[in-house]
Design a protein around this motif. Structure first.
Motif, PDB file in Angstrom:
ATOM      1  N   THR A 177     -58.036  55.657  89.475  1.00  0.00           N
ATOM      2  CA  THR A 177     -58.468  55.731  91.153  1.00  0.00           C
ATOM      3  C   THR A 177     -57.587  54.332  91.263  1.00  0.00           C
ATOM      4  N   ILE A 178     -56.764  54.635  92.148  1.00  0.00           N
ATOM      5  CA  ILE A 178     -56.106  52.889  92.752  1.00  0.00           C
ATOM      6  C   ILE A 178     -57.227  52.906  93.856  1.00  0.00           C
ATOM      7  N   THR A 179     -56.951  51.022  93.927  1.00  0.00           N
ATOM      8  CA  THR A 179     -58.115  50.441  94.427  1.00  0.00           C
ATOM      9  C   THR A 179     -56.629  50.133  95.443  1.00  0.00           C
ATOM     10  N   PRO A 180     -57.625  49.532  96.464  1.00  0.00           N
ATOM     11  CA  PRO A 180     -57.037  49.132  97.670  1.00  0.00           C
ATOM     12  C   PRO A 180     -55.796  48.321  97.735  1.00  0.00           C
ATOM     13  N   THR A 181     -55.940  47.331  96.762  1.00  0.00           N
ATOM     14  CA  THR A 181     -55.135  46.331  96.194  1.00  0.00           C
ATOM     15  C   THR A 181     -53.852  46.938  95.568  1.00  0.00           C
ATOM     16  N   GLY A 182     -54.053  47.873  94.923  1.00  0.00           N
ATOM     17  CA  GLY A 182     -52.991  49.237  94.132  1.00  0.00           C
ATOM     18  C   GLY A 182     -52.481  49.560  95.611  1.00  0.00           C
ATOM     19  N   GLN A 183     -53.035  50.490  96.546  1.00  0.00           N
ATOM     20  CA  GLN A 183     -52.263  50.924  97.009  1.00  0.00           C
ATOM     21  C   GLN A 183     -50.990  49.777  98.207  1.00  0.00           C
ATOM     22  N   TYR A 184     -51.777  49.297  98.315  1.00  0.00           N
ATOM     23  CA  TYR A 184     -50.454  47.814  99.275  1.00  0.00           C
ATOM     24  C   TYR A 184     -49.298  47.966  98.230  1.00  0.00           C
ATOM     25  N   PHE A 185     -49.449  47.474  96.980  1.00  0.00           N
ATOM     26  CA  PHE A 185     -49.050  47.481  96.219  1.00  0.00           C
ATOM     27  C   PHE A 185     -48.115  48.183  96.191  1.00  0.00           C
ATOM     28  N   TYR A 186     -48.572  49.933  96.005  1.00  0.00           N
ATOM     29  CA  TYR A 186     -48.040  50.834  95.446  1.00  0.00           C
ATOM     30  C   TYR A 186     -46.726  51.228  96.719  1.00  0.00           C
ATOM     31  N   SER A 187     -47.334  50.919  97.632  1.00  0.00           N
ATOM     32  CA  SER A 187     -46.607  51.036  98.977  1.00  0.00           C
ATOM     33  C   SER A 187     -45.121  50.718  99.369  1.00  0.00           C
ATOM     34  N   HIS A 188     -45.362  48.780  98.557  1.00  0.00           N
ATOM     35  CA  HIS A 188     -44.057  48.045  98.839  1.00  0.00           C
ATOM     36  C   HIS A 188     -43.020  48.306  97.697  1.00  0.00           C
ATOM     37  N   CYS A 189     -44.406  48.501  96.057  1.00  0.00           N
ATOM     38  CA  CYS A 189     -43.112  48.626  95.078  1.00  0.00           C
ATOM     39  C   CYS A 189     -42.164  50.023  95.648  1.00  0.00           C
ATOM     40  N   LYS A 190     -42.528  50.960  96.409  1.00  0.00           N
ATOM     41  CA  LYS A 190     -41.892  51.672  96.530  1.00  0.00           C
ATOM     42  C   LYS A 190     -41.159  51.726  97.481  1.00  0.00           C
ATOM     43  N   ALA A 191     -41.271  51.337  98.278  1.00  0.00           N
ATOM     44  CA  ALA A 191     -39.901  50.454  99.428  1.00  0.00           C
ATOM     45  C   ALA A 191     -39.205  49.376  98.311  1.00  0.00           C
ATOM     46  N   ILE A 192     -39.262  48.872  97.839  1.00  0.00           N
ATOM     47  CA  ILE A 192     -38.272  47.844  97.258  1.00  0.00           C
ATOM     48  C   ILE A 192     -37.565  48.371  96.121  1.00  0.00           C
ATOM     49  N   LEU A 193     -38.086  49.485  95.543  1.00  0.00           N
ATOM     50  CA  LEU A 193     -37.051  50.044  94.331  1.00  0.00           C
ATOM     51  C   LEU A 193     -36.441  51.142  95.071  1.00  0.00           C
ATOM     52  N   GLU A 194     -36.597  52.146  96.361  1.00  0.00           N
ATOM     53  CA  GLU A 194     -35.979  52.750  97.358  1.00  0.00           C
ATOM     54  C   GLU A 194     -34.255  51.843  97.464  1.00  0.00           C
ATOM     55  N   GLN A 195     -35.002  50.378  98.623  1.00  0.00           N
ATOM     56  CA  GLN A 195     -33.346  49.424  98.260  1.00  0.00           C
ATOM     57  C   GLN A 195     -33.064  49.314  97.056  1.00  0.00           C
ATOM     58  N   VAL A 196     -33.323  48.778  96.606  1.00  0.00           N
ATOM     59  CA  VAL A 196     -32.930  48.630  95.045  1.00  0.00           C
ATOM     60  C   VAL A 196     -31.643  50.029  94.844  1.00  0.00           C
ATOM     61  N   ASP A 197     -32.385  51.046  94.911  1.00  0.00           N
ATOM     62  CA  ASP A 197     -31.502  51.808  94.769  1.00  0.00           C
ATOM     63  C   ASP A 197     -30.396  52.279  95.403  1.00  0.00           C
ATOM     64  N   ASP A 198     -30.687  52.164  96.958  1.00  0.00           N
ATOM     65  CA  ASP A 198     -29.228  52.049  98.317  1.00  0.00           C
ATOM     66  C   ASP A 198     -29.041  50.905  97.313  1.00  0.00           C
ATOM     67  N   LEU A 199     -29.092  50.000  97.565  1.00  0.00           N
ATOM     68  CA  LEU A 199     -27.963  48.225  96.541  1.00  0.00           C
ATOM     69  C   LEU A 199     -26.987  48.720  95.736  1.00  0.00           C
ATOM     70  N   ILE A 200     -27.630  49.432  94.737  1.00  0.00           N
ATOM     71  CA  ILE A 200     -26.835  50.031  93.819  1.00  0.00           C
ATOM     72  C   ILE A 200     -25.932  50.919  93.878  1.00  0.00           C
ATOM     73  N   ARG A 201     -26.348  51.970  95.004  1.00  0.00           N
ATOM     74  CA  ARG A 201     -25.611  53.282  95.286  1.00  0.00           C
ATOM     75  C   ARG A 201     -24.415  52.332  96.179  1.00  0.00           C
TER      76      ARG A 201
END
Length: 113
Positions: A56-80
């Motif tokens: 199960t994902i912890t509350p800290t993990g949920q916070y980290f997950y949502s921010h990771c997702k946003a960062i990875l999308e920004q990195v993909d946009d930057l590369i593209r």
């Protein structure tokens, strides 16, 4: 912390499975598990609470997950966008001229460029 580790963590959450995430990322299940454990150790927090073949994902993990997702999308946009700019034909100036043209303007532009 590496972007690769963040990708693995997001994949585990998205797939809701270490095994499926490992297949999606083309690595072994044990490797993806080790990478996430390494990341947890570096952060000093538990992102996933592991049980008997489940997690199960912890509350800290949920916070980290949502921010990771946003960062990875920004990195993909930057590369593209970087690739697009690097190969964008609109950024290249092409000049056509007749071979018989003997004007000095063209030779000066070539020497200066």
């Amino acid at each position: 912390m590496l972007l690769r580790q963040m990708k693995y963590f997001v994949a585990v959450i998205d797939c809701n499975s270490f095994t499926e995430a490992a297949e999606q990322c083309y690595i072994s299940q044990s490797a993806i598990s080790q990478q996430i454990q390494s990341m947890e150790k570096e952060l000093g927090v538990e992102l996933l609470h592991r049980g008997n073949r489940r997690f199960t994902i912890t509350p800290t993990g949920q916070y980290f997950y949502s921010h990771c997702k946003a960062i990875l999308e920004q990195v993909d946009d930057l590369i593209r966008e970087t690739r697009r700019l690097g190969s964008d034909n609109e950024l290249q100036l092409r000049i056509g001229y007749l071979r018989c043209y003997s004007g000095m303007e063209l030779y000066q532009a070539i020497e200066e460029g």
